[in-house]
Design a protein around this motif. Structure first.
Motif, PDB file in Angstrom:
ATOM      1  N   TYR A 137       0.845  -1.212   0.000  1.00  0.00           N
ATOM      2  CA  TYR A 137       0.000   0.000   0.000  1.00  0.00           C
ATOM      3  C   TYR A 137       0.875   1.254   0.000  1.00  0.00           C
ATOM      4  O   TYR A 137       0.581   2.226  -0.689  1.00  0.00           O
ATOM      5  CB  TYR A 137      -0.958   0.005   1.187  1.00  0.00           C
ATOM      6  N   ALA A 138       1.960   1.187   0.786  1.00  0.00           N
ATOM      7  CA  ALA A 138       2.882   2.328   0.785  1.00  0.00           C
ATOM      8  C   ALA A 138       3.553   2.455  -0.574  1.00  0.00           C
ATOM      9  O   ALA A 138       3.771   3.572  -1.065  1.00  0.00           O
ATOM     10  CB  ALA A 138       3.916   2.169   1.887  1.00  0.00           C
ATOM     11  N   ILE A 139       3.854   1.308  -1.207  1.00  0.00           N
ATOM     12  CA  ILE A 139       4.476   1.355  -2.542  1.00  0.00           C
ATOM     13  C   ILE A 139       3.497   2.030  -3.507  1.00  0.00           C
ATOM     14  O   ILE A 139       3.877   2.878  -4.312  1.00  0.00           O
ATOM     15  CB  ILE A 139       4.842  -0.063  -3.040  1.00  0.00           C
ATOM     16  N   SER A 140       2.225   1.650  -3.383  1.00  0.00           N
ATOM     17  CA  SER A 140       1.213   2.242  -4.270  1.00  0.00           C
ATOM     18  C   SER A 140       1.092   3.756  -4.034  1.00  0.00           C
ATOM     19  O   SER A 140       0.994   4.541  -4.977  1.00  0.00           O
ATOM     20  CB  SER A 140      -0.118   1.540  -4.027  1.00  0.00           C
ATOM     21  N   ARG A 141       1.143   4.139  -2.752  1.00  0.00           N
ATOM     22  CA  ARG A 141       1.085   5.584  -2.448  1.00  0.00           C
ATOM     23  C   ARG A 141       2.299   6.290  -3.018  1.00  0.00           C
ATOM     24  O   ARG A 141       2.193   7.374  -3.610  1.00  0.00           O
ATOM     25  CB  ARG A 141       1.068   5.803  -0.936  1.00  0.00           C
ATOM     26  N   ALA A 142       3.472   5.671  -2.840  1.00  0.00           N
ATOM     27  CA  ALA A 142       4.701   6.292  -3.350  1.00  0.00           C
ATOM     28  C   ALA A 142       4.622   6.414  -4.866  1.00  0.00           C
ATOM     29  O   ALA A 142       5.013   7.443  -5.434  1.00  0.00           O
ATOM     30  CB  ALA A 142       5.907   5.469  -2.937  1.00  0.00           C
ATOM     31  N   ALA A 143       4.081   5.354  -5.525  1.00  0.00           N
ATOM     32  CA  ALA A 143       3.971   5.393  -6.990  1.00  0.00           C
ATOM     33  C   ALA A 143       3.090   6.578  -7.398  1.00  0.00           C
ATOM     34  O   ALA A 143       3.422   7.312  -8.330  1.00  0.00           O
ATOM     35  CB  ALA A 143       3.390   4.088  -7.502  1.00  0.00           C
ATOM     36  N   THR A 144       1.986   6.762  -6.666  1.00  0.00           N
ATOM     37  CA  THR A 144       1.087   7.872  -7.003  1.00  0.00           C
ATOM     38  C   THR A 144       1.773   9.218  -6.779  1.00  0.00           C
ATOM     39  O   THR A 144       1.673  10.128  -7.607  1.00  0.00           O
ATOM     40  CB  THR A 144      -0.206   7.799  -6.166  1.00  0.00           C
ATOM     41  N   MET A 145       2.485   9.342  -5.670  1.00  0.00           N
ATOM     42  CA  MET A 145       3.190  10.604  -5.390  1.00  0.00           C
ATOM     43  C   MET A 145       4.239  10.875  -6.472  1.00  0.00           C
ATOM     44  O   MET A 145       4.325  11.975  -7.007  1.00  0.00           O
ATOM     45  CB  MET A 145       3.901  10.534  -4.036  1.00  0.00           C
ATOM     46  N   PHE A 146       5.027   9.855  -6.791  1.00  0.00           N
ATOM     47  CA  PHE A 146       6.078  10.024  -7.798  1.00  0.00           C
ATOM     48  C   PHE A 146       5.474  10.315  -9.167  1.00  0.00           C
ATOM     49  O   PHE A 146       6.056  11.040  -9.970  1.00  0.00           O
ATOM     50  CB  PHE A 146       6.977   8.782  -7.863  1.00  0.00           C
ATOM     51  N   PHE A 147       4.299   9.728  -9.415  1.00  0.00           N
ATOM     52  CA  PHE A 147       3.623   9.978 -10.687  1.00  0.00           C
ATOM     53  C   PHE A 147       3.325  11.478 -10.817  1.00  0.00           C
ATOM     54  O   PHE A 147       3.625  12.102 -11.832  1.00  0.00           O
ATOM     55  CB  PHE A 147       2.322   9.166 -10.732  1.00  0.00           C
ATOM     56  N   TRP A 148       2.782  12.065  -9.759  1.00  0.00           N
ATOM     57  CA  TRP A 148       2.460  13.499  -9.810  1.00  0.00           C
ATOM     58  C   TRP A 148       3.725  14.345  -9.848  1.00  0.00           C
ATOM     59  O   TRP A 148       3.762  15.400 -10.486  1.00  0.00           O
ATOM     60  CB  TRP A 148       1.582  13.903  -8.623  1.00  0.00           C
ATOM     61  N   ILE A 149       4.763  13.878  -9.131  1.00  0.00           N
ATOM     62  CA  ILE A 149       6.001  14.659  -9.096  1.00  0.00           C
ATOM     63  C   ILE A 149       6.667  14.693 -10.475  1.00  0.00           C
ATOM     64  O   ILE A 149       7.340  15.649 -10.828  1.00  0.00           O
ATOM     65  CB  ILE A 149       6.966  14.095  -8.022  1.00  0.00           C
ATOM     66  N   THR A 150       6.465  13.617 -11.268  1.00  0.00           N
ATOM     67  CA  THR A 150       7.154  13.556 -12.564  1.00  0.00           C
ATOM     68  C   THR A 150       6.253  13.948 -13.741  1.00  0.00           C
ATOM     69  O   THR A 150       6.742  14.113 -14.849  1.00  0.00           O
ATOM     70  CB  THR A 150       7.691  12.134 -12.829  1.00  0.00           C
TER      71      THR A 150
END
Lengths: 360, 476
Positions: A137-150
């Motif tokens: 779940y944290a990986i999924s959250r990180a993926a979403t955050m990184f998606f917006w950051i990039t």
């Protein structure tokens, strides 16, 4: 309040697992192996991946969202499964490892030629470790955050758009290429990562859109690859692309602002987020599989062991060429897994269904 | 038999006096005509109430029978055990020892600071009152704003020694009761001698107390508190502290301020965006300077390169030392300014400004451009409305600068990755700290990154898991 990965986050996770280090070389691979308008080859790749994802969704439907390991273990004795698990762990672990190593070697080439790349690799692995022990779940959250950051980086393509010229695309289609099968596998490798969604079944929400979300993630990736391919062909032309080692880096280096220029190594840094999630997903897949063999071992300890082993292995390939050979080989095996595993599962599920009908 | 009873009562009084032995602040008075004896702390009681409700009535009595009649009135609560009597006296009550009974009357009313403006969360438009140290006053400030019987208050006492009153406030028909239970359980499970402030309490009940980030929002403003309550959040008030905890909280909540709602939506939106830019500047500007001047000179356009080289050519240290030194000095100034009285604080600001701004550059200790970047980062950090969040970010910034000094741009990116990964592992009352971005709840974005017009803010935040998600009818 049990958390489940919802469709949007699933789509982002799939996209982020797919997009990786290959993006830097993709336009050259297309130009080299497929010749003029090589970017068109991305379309059949997209369709093939969509078919593969369809197979995965068949597994999800037939298995009613059960974990793939449960499906396997229901029909096949554990003794037979362990070698399969060991093979999956090895391939996924190594694939994640070489992806990380290639990223690090490229960065070393760009900015820190005298620094030992294994120091960067250690930091990369540490980040991955921090993320993996927090769970999917944290990986999924990180993926979403990184998606917006990039995400904003796509806007940078607008900068080079004035130099885009349709003439450079030429009216010829796929002329002047060679070794199309080898090149096809290499390009298909750029789409890999979606197969990790097989392991996500127990963690995704039972909402209707989950399988469509995996397709959406892949569609978005294909859309951005096609964009990148088209723009690269329109800016550099096929012959020039063949000469460029990392066309994306050249595009990034071309961008200038009044207060800052030569952004490529800062922007290359941002690609860390994309590569990290790809590597983390493969390592997470290896960890999930390893937990089936060693269920009693604490997750942190197991993750530490796995990453420790991959870190030691990443000392072996020393140059980018060696890493590319590893990636080529492991990529082919991973493509085999991406098709083979769902087919095996579908067969097992059909047999299980038949058995159920016969029993009752 | 009556003799034995008398002895028992006397023993009880003696026991109480024994309990408060060596307490010079305890007041005792005897009323010999009626055989009554009163015990209380004069600093904890309201003098007017004491005179009207206790001293005057007791002085006017002539017979023991009249005392019995008086004590039948409802404000006098009979007490049977000395523990309750002790607790009552400590809580601002007067214990009345009659011949055969003990009664307590609550005349609590200690000296308290009056309601004034908040110093840490000042705003331009909107109400200016702020919480004080008295929890009852604070609850009254909230009740004044939410006149609903659905506003429920749970009371607990925290601290084995201090027995501090803690109140949990929630809206019965809006808040998620699972959150309320979870929060109450966490507070009741605290085992410590004393808790002195809301900020301290929140660290005992957070999901991950080791994290650098605050996982509950704290505020001193009643308007913010009441708006949190009606949005489905739960408040925790602690006596003797003006800091109120609001839970659950998300990372992005720390970047909104109450004036966003009191001003026009366009202005509110612009201010919010400014704060997010401030977040980026706080974390990255000095680190980027260090990365560029240490490793990536090619990133600077030719026109700027000369200015930068000129400004740096006298500086004897590598950029990372230069930056850390200046950031540290700014932190010293900030801390000194915060500790000193306002007038001296201003002097420190001026002296610091001159020392940092001119002398350091003239002495060749630092470059002009670094001063600009350090000062901008410091100013940007103060733009963030929550003091706790701003302080956390300032601490993290040092780590990012060091990473940038070691690995340039890649160090900077590693720093951001570490922060994001850490944030991804955090939760507030079990809900994601990064909601509504991860997991994605696009519905909430219009009150997170922008402040949409009120007609568009129809729903309550998803994080609150409220049973009543609709806030208003869409009138548009």
């Amino acid at each position: 309040m049990t958390e489940k990965i919802r469709p949007f986050n699933l789509a982002v996770l799939v996209y982020m697992s797919q997009v990786g280090i290959v993006v830097f070389t993709l336009p050259r691979t297309l130009a080299d192996y497929f010749g003029t308008n090589g970017w068109l080859f991305l379309i059949p790749c997209f369709l093939l991946v969509s078919f593969n994802i369809y197979l995965i969704s068949c597994v999800y439907r037939l298995g009613k969202g059960r974990s793939v390991f449960d499906i396997l273990e229901q029909s096949v004795p554990k003794l037979l499964l362990y070698p399969l698990y060991a093979a999956l762990i090895t391939v996924w672990m190594l694939f994640g490892c070489v992806i990380g190593k290639k990223y690090v070697l490229l960065f070393q080439m760009l900015a820190f030629p005298t620094t030992n790349p294994m120091v960067f690799k250690l930091m990369f692995d540490l980040l991955a470790f921090m993320l993996i022990i927090k769970g999917i779940y944290a990986i999924s959250r990180a993926a979403t955050m990184f998606f917006w950051i990039t995400l904003w980086m796509y806007l940078l393509l607008l900068w080079v758009l004035p130099d885009f010229n349709w003439v450079r695309l030429t009216p010829f289609i796929l002329q002047g290429g060679h070794d199309q099968i080898k090149g096809g596998l290499e390009v298909y490798g750029a789409f890999l990562g979606y197969e990790m969604s097989l392991l996500l079944f127990p963690y995704i929400s039972k909402a209707k859109g989950s399988m469509a979300a995996i397709q959406a993630g892949n569609a978005y990736l294909s859309f951005s690859y096609i964009n990148l391919g088209l723009i690269s062909f329109g800016i550099f032309s096929q012959d020039q692309l063949k000469q460029l080692l990392y066309p994306l880096l050249d595009i990034l280096a071309y961008i200038q602002f009044p207060f800052v220029e030569r952004l490529e190594n800062l922007l290359y840094g941002f690609f860390l987020f994309l590569v990290l999630i790809t590597a983390v997903m493969y390592w997470w897949g290896a960890l999930e599989t390893a937990r089936r063999i060693l269920p009693r071992l604490k997750q942190q300890v197991l993750t530490f062991m796995l990453l420790g082993i991959t870190y030691s292995i990443s000392f072996i390939p020393k140059t980018i060429d060696e890493v590319n050979t590893w990636i080529g080989f492991l990529g082919n095996v991973t493509i085999g897994i991406a098709f083979g595993l769902p087919l095996l599962l579908i067969t097992l599920l059909l047999i299980q269904k038949k058995g159920e009908k016969r029993d009752g | 038999m009556p003799k034995q009873q008398d002895q028992q009562e006397r023993l009880s009084l003696r026991h109480i006096l024994q309990e408060f032995e060596e307490c010079a602040d305890l007041t005792q008075r005897e009323f010999p005509e009626i055989g009554a004896y009163i015990v209380y702390f004069s600093h904890s009681v309201d003098n007017l109430l004491l005179i009207n409700q206790v001293l005057d009535p007791l002085s006017s009595l002539k017979r023991k029978k009249d005392l019995e009649q008086l004590l039948c009135e409802s404000q006098f609560v009979p007490v049977t055990d000395s523990k309750t009597a002790v607790k009552g006296i400590l809580g601002g009550g007067v214990a009345i020892f009659a011949a055969d009974s003990v009664h307590l009357i609550d005349v609590f009313g200690p000296e308290a600071r009056s309601v004034t403006e908040s110093e840490t969360e000042s705003i331009i438009a909107g109400p200016h009152d702020a919480f004080v140290e008295s929890a009852t006053t604070n609850i009254s400030l909230i009740r004044r704003r939410i006149r609903s019987s659905h506003l429920k208050v749970i009371h607990c006492a925290v601290g084995e020694v201090s027995k501090t009153d803690v109140y949990i406030l929630y809206m019965k028909d809006i808040a998620n009761l699972d959150y309320v239970k979870d929060l109450e359980g966490r507070i009741r499970r605290i085992e410590t001698d004393a808790i002195n402030d809301g900020g301290m309490l929140s660290q005992y009940i957070e999901d991950k107390p080791t994290s650098v980030f605050p996982q509950f929002l704290t505020t001193e403003r009643p308007d913010v508190s009441s708006s949190k309550l009606v949005s489905g959040k739960i408040l925790v008030l602690i006596d003797n502290s003006p800091t109120v905890i609001s839970a659950p909280a998300s990372f992005f909540e720390f970047f909104s301020s109450s004036d966003d709602y009191y001003e026009r939506w366009v202005l509110g939106t612009a201010l919010r965006l400014v704060r997010y830019v401030a977040l980026l500047i706080t974390l990255m500007l000095t680190a980027l300077y260090v990365a560029v001047t240490s490793f990536h000179y090619e990133m600077i356009p030719e026109s700027m390169l000369l200015t930068l080289a000129e400004s740096r050519n006298r500086v004897p240290f590598p950029p990372v030392y230069e930056a850390l030194m200046m950031e540290f000095t700014i932190e010293l100034l900030r801390e000194a300014g915060a500790r000193l009285p306002t007038k001296v604080g201003q002097t420190i600001g001026i002296v610091g400004g001159i020392v940092i701004g001119q002398a350091a550059v003239q002495a060749g200790l630092t470059s002009n451009i670094l001063i600009i970047s350090v000062a901008s980062s410091a100013i940007a950090s103060f733009v963030i409305p929550s003091y706790l969040m701003s302080a956390s970010l300032r601490v993290i910034r040092f780590g990012v600068i060091i990473l940038a000094g070691v690995w340039g741009n890649m160090g900077l990116v590693f720093g951001i990755a570490v922060i994001v990964i850490h944030l991804c592992g955090l939760s507030s009352l079990g809900s994601s700290y990064l909601i509504p971005v991860a997991p994605m709840r696009s519905r909430d974005w219009k009150d997170v990154f922008i402040r949409a017009p009120f007609f568009a803010l129809v729903t309550r935040p998803t994080q609150n898991q409220t049973s009543n998600p609709i806030r208003q009818k869409n009138r548009k």
